[in-house]
Enzyme design. Structure first.
Site, PDB file in Angstrom:
ATOM      1  N   ASP A 422      56.673 104.861 -13.779  1.00 35.70           N
ATOM      2  CA  ASP A 422      57.185 106.210 -13.534  1.00 35.70           C
ATOM      3  C   ASP A 422      57.019 107.163 -14.707  1.00 35.70           C
ATOM      4  O   ASP A 422      57.252 108.366 -14.560  1.00 35.70           O
ATOM      5  CB  ASP A 422      58.655 106.150 -13.120  1.00 35.70           C
ATOM      6  CG  ASP A 422      58.816 105.729 -11.665  1.00 35.70           C
ATOM      7  OD1 ASP A 422      57.846 105.907 -10.904  1.00 35.70           O
ATOM      8  OD2 ASP A 422      59.880 105.222 -11.288  1.00 35.70           O
ATOM      9  N   TYR A 505      63.674 107.620  -5.875  1.00 33.28           N
ATOM     10  CA  TYR A 505      64.678 106.901  -6.660  1.00 33.28           C
ATOM     11  C   TYR A 505      65.360 107.796  -7.684  1.00 33.28           C
ATOM     12  O   TYR A 505      64.739 108.680  -8.279  1.00 33.28           O
ATOM     13  CB  TYR A 505      64.057 105.700  -7.387  1.00 33.28           C
ATOM     14  CG  TYR A 505      64.338 104.385  -6.692  1.00 33.28           C
ATOM     15  CD1 TYR A 505      65.625 103.857  -6.670  1.00 33.28           C
ATOM     16  CD2 TYR A 505      63.324 103.682  -6.057  1.00 33.28           C
ATOM     17  CE1 TYR A 505      65.890 102.651  -6.036  1.00 33.28           C
ATOM     18  CE2 TYR A 505      63.575 102.470  -5.415  1.00 33.28           C
ATOM     19  CZ  TYR A 505      64.870 101.961  -5.410  1.00 33.28           C
ATOM     20  OH  TYR A 505      65.132 100.784  -4.774  1.00 33.28           O
TER      21      TYR A 505
END
EC number: 1.4.3.-
Length: 831
Positions: A422, A505
């Site tokens: 990420d 998320y």
């Protein structure tokens, strides 16, 4: 029985009289009455409570009458912290970023730049500008000695899309501010290879929409028939796309699996069993193509082949997607089982005596109960902590998240090939303003952060929150009998928090400071699952959470760089383990035998980097610590700090996947230790996700046999979780289970437990006579009796957007913000 002491029951006095008379002695007595009298008074108290308790119809004003004369509590604004040093790790300001962009764009630089807010990916433009952190030696000379502050530098990433071949380069610019002395050079020493263009980041989500529309338009009739939706780039589109990563193996191509979902709240939970494998390599869109189409386990070589199978009715179809109410994937409150008394606001913390931590908002500096630290922030990973000291001594120079990995499993081409890193998407740029009273307690102090993007700069006023709370349990306590044995220390904790929402998320980063010198680093996850399409063939890869939706099995691993300086710069790595031994001694009783089986501690130093890629021992029998072999406590033991596993101390399950072959080697271990080098500032890079076969930063290359004996060491520590999904993960995962942590805690660093210095504590003495009274010493720390200030109305704001010239722009509507936030996780097509 002795008579009842009125002093022991002072709460029965009127509140007003108690406030007037409260001059609290240090030592107080607690009566030890008979059980009959206790029951009598309990009955009286219950009667008074029931008689005086307001009815449900009593107004707030009537309830407040008795306290209307109370004085207002102290202002809960933070007390300004005083620090005579600058924050060497502060972000670039908006004016600084504007100045650097202007300087780089001048003709004499020779970059031939297009303004990045309008540039196409096949042009040259500035992708990133941010501060470049100073060398540690220069920082320490300034912080600990009388040296001048290090000169300030910036790092700029330029996408050279117009070059042949196209490439990406990083540059160092400085010193700052821009002047005649300012120059630039290419930054190469921290990387293990060049940065290929096919590993690039993206300036805007619309980069691929034209290409995708080329094949979604011919598919419209098919998708309407089998899914009840289309994707034509229109406002009323009912399907959205998403991509899987990595996009490349070694930079020689850029390919990705594309999945489709229903465009509904929480689209990740509305997957459709339909995929395309697309090639978007290079800068020539005319060469981009669809390589494969997969629908319901049927593979087609082209869009035309797929459409042909639908027309001639040889296509094996899946059930029509669930229609109607899709509110199950929203966060709207369920009313199926109302909770008793849930209409009442829950308890909240109030600092009746005022806040106990101090903040310098401009310098991003925080102090609390002997702790102090500077805060930093960057695009890649967000919040970082620097020069962390306790009781005047530096414990940690640098505490910085490095990367967040999520690797999935599934019986479809999308889930089986997904391995996110990420940092690529920018966890710092994904930080959002926090919800006051929900993400952080009402008394929190919020601090801003700034990130610079290809389209300008963003500032978030509530990017970071700082708060103190009672943990609800004592830090230490004992119920003893001898003088000085009986008492407790309250378990207060200071938390520094930031939350990043990366696509589906949400990651909550907590840094939690305790009174004994312990620091807990915790990451909790919430948000939406990356759902897959459910049928029986997915049984081993997740759990069914809806008719045709599954939660896919995956691992999260988040890596932190922890530069501990324990009692100085030079430390060694201590491995402590326990084992079983059998001891024979002549004094053991013959009836038990003269052999005893027991535990035994072994302490040994790991003196070489090559032996320092570590996993926690089986059954956690032992652990790892940094110690200074030259500095000892009063008992002759090396002063140290231990690295303790906390919640869910895992490492990555899958080793050997080509999609994580070498770009996240750090995830194979619980922790690893290396000698600190300026050329090894990070275990990853924003490009690593797309280069698993040949990453820009290869963590394993940090390990080259160097000594770990009394050197400046760095620990690379992992937290994470094995996420085996379940129905309760819908609509969002829960932070109580999806959490992981590690602790840094003193190991013979002090001569005893320094939390015994805390005045928020109590010491009791037993009665001297039968039926006598307990005495206690609360060190004259009293919670003030006052009226806390009313809570302000809830509001959510704080985002400021600046263009490339530093001018503040209009706020964006939700759909524009969504496009910037979700990027490849959710692509809404535009015609």
């Amino acid at each position: 029985m002795s008579s009842i002491s009125r002093e022991g029951y002072e709460p029965l006095k009127t509140i007003e009289k108690e406030v007037e008379e409260s001059v609290s002695p240090q030592r107080r007595k607690l009566g030890l009455p008979s059980i009959h009298v206790v029951l009598l008074y309990a009955t009286l108290l219950a009667g008074i409570f029931l008689y005086s308790r307001p009815t449900r119809d009593t107004t707030f004003a009537e309830q407040s009458t008795s306290t209307s004369s109370l004085e207002q509590c102290m202002d809960t604004s933070p007390i300004p912290a005083k620090i005579n040093k600058e924050n060497l790790w502060a972000s670039l300001s908006v004016p600084e970023a504007v100045q650097i962009r202007s300087w780089l764009s001048k003709e004499e630089r020779g970059f031939n730049l297009t303004s990045s807010d309008v540039a196409d990916f096949n042009e040259n433009y500035i992708y990133l500008i941010e501060a470049y952190r100073p060398p540690k030696s220069e920082a320490l000379a300034y912080l600990d000695e009388e040296a001048k502050a290090p000169q300030r530098y910036a790092r700029a990433t330029i996408h050279h899309g117009y070059m042949d071949p196209p490439t990406i380069k990083d540059y160092i610019i400085g010193p700052l501010p821009i002047s005649k002395e300012t120059s630039l050079r290419e930054l190469t020493e921290i990387y293990h290879r060049d940065i290929p263009f096919n590993a690039r980041g993206f300036a805007r989500a619309a980069e691929m929409t034209g290409f995708i529309l080329n094949f979604t338009a011919p598919l419209a009739e098919v998708t309407q028939d089998i899914f009840g939706g289309v994707a034509l780039g229109l406002p009323n589109d009912t399907l959205v796309a998403g991509m899987s990563g990595p996009f490349s193996y070694d930079g020689s191509f850029r390919r990705m699996w594309m999945t489709w979902r229903v465009s509904a709240p929480g689209p990740w939970l509305h997957p459709l069993n339909f995929f395309q494998y697309i090639d978007v390599s290079g800068t020539d869109r005319s060469q981009w193509k669809v390589l494969k189409v997969v629908y319901n386990y049927q593979v087609f070589d082209s869009i035309d082949d797929f459409i042909g199978a639908w027309r001639n009715k040889t296509l094996e179809r899946i059930p029509y997607p669930e229609q109607g109410d899709r509110s199950w994937s929203t966060r709207k409150r369920l009313t199926s089982y109302p909770r008793e008394l849930d209409d009442r606001a829950g308890p909240r913390s109030v600092s009746f005596n005022g806040l106990r931590f101090k903040v310098d908002r401009e310098k991003q500096f925080v102090t609390w109960m002997g702790w102090q630290m500077f805060l930093g922030f960057d695009r890649d990973m967000g919040l970082s902590l620097w020069d962390i000291r306790f009781r005047g001594e530096r414990i940690v120079y640098e505490l910085v998240p490095q990367e967040a990995m999520a690797q999935y499993a599934g019986n479809d081409p999308f889930q089986a090939t997904t391995a996110w890193l990420d940092r690529y998407f920018g966890m710092g740029s994904s930080v959002r303003d926090m919800l006051p009273g929900y993400d952080c307690p009402h008394e929190s102090v919020y601090l801003p952060a700034v990130v610079h993007t290809p389209s300008g700069s963003l500032t978030r006023e509530r990017a970071i929150c700082v708060f103190e709370q009672d943990s609800g349990r004592p830090l230490t306590r004992h119920m003893g009998y001898l003088e000085g044995e009986f008492g407790a220390v309250k378990g207060y904790i200071l938390t520094v928090r930031s939350i990043a929402t990366v696509g589906n998320y949400d990651y909550i980063f907590d840094y939690m400071f305790q009174l004994d010198g312990t620091l807990e680093v915790r990451v909790s996850a919430s948000g939406y699952l990356q759902g897959g399409y459910w049928d029986e063939r997915q049984l081993g890869y997740g759990a069914r959470i809806r008719n045709t939706t599954m939660g896919s099995l995956h691992d999260h691993v988040i890596n932190f760089k922890v530069d501990l300086d324990v009692a100085g710069l030079k430390n060694s790595l201590l491995n402590t383990s326990t084992s079983i031994q059998q001891v024979e001694q002549p004094w053991f009783d013959e009836d038990w035998g003269n052999i005893v089986t027991q535990q035994y501690i072994t302490r040994e130093f790991i003196d070489n980097e090559d032996n320092a890629k570590l996993k926690y021992p089986q059954n956690f029998q032992g652990g790892y610590s940094f110690v200074n072999r030259k500095r000892k406590n009063a008992w002759g033991i090396e002063r140290g700090y231990s690295i303790h596993p906390g919640l869910s101390p895992i490492h990555n399950t899958v080793v050997g996947s080509k999609r994580l072959e070498n770009n996240a080697n750090w995830a194979r271990y619980n922790l690893a230790v290396t000698k600190r080098k300026e050329t090894e500032p990070s275990s990853s890079s924003m490009w690593n996700m797309n280069l698993p076969g040949n990453p820009v930063v290869d963590f394993h290359k940090f390990f080259d046999g160097e000594s770990l004996d009394q050197e400046d060491l760095v620990a690379w520590i992992n937290v994470g979780m094995h996420h085996l999904p379940q129905a309760e993960d819908a609509p969002n995962t829960r932070t109580n289970l999806a959490a992981s942590s590690f602790y840094l805690t003193p190991l013979n660093y002090f001569d005893s437990d320094v939390s015994m210095e805390a005045a928020n504590a109590i010491l009791l003495s037993h009665p001297k006579t039968l039926g006598g009274e307990f005495e206690y010493d609360d060190y004259n720390v009293k919670a003030k009796y006052c009226s806390p200030p009313p809570l302000p109305p809830f509001d959510y704001s704080g985002l400021n957007i600046y263009d490339l010239k530093g001018e503040k722009t209009e706020a964006l509507l939700a759909e524009e913000l969504r496009k910037e936030a979700e990027l490849y996780h959710r692509i809404m097509l535009e015609a």
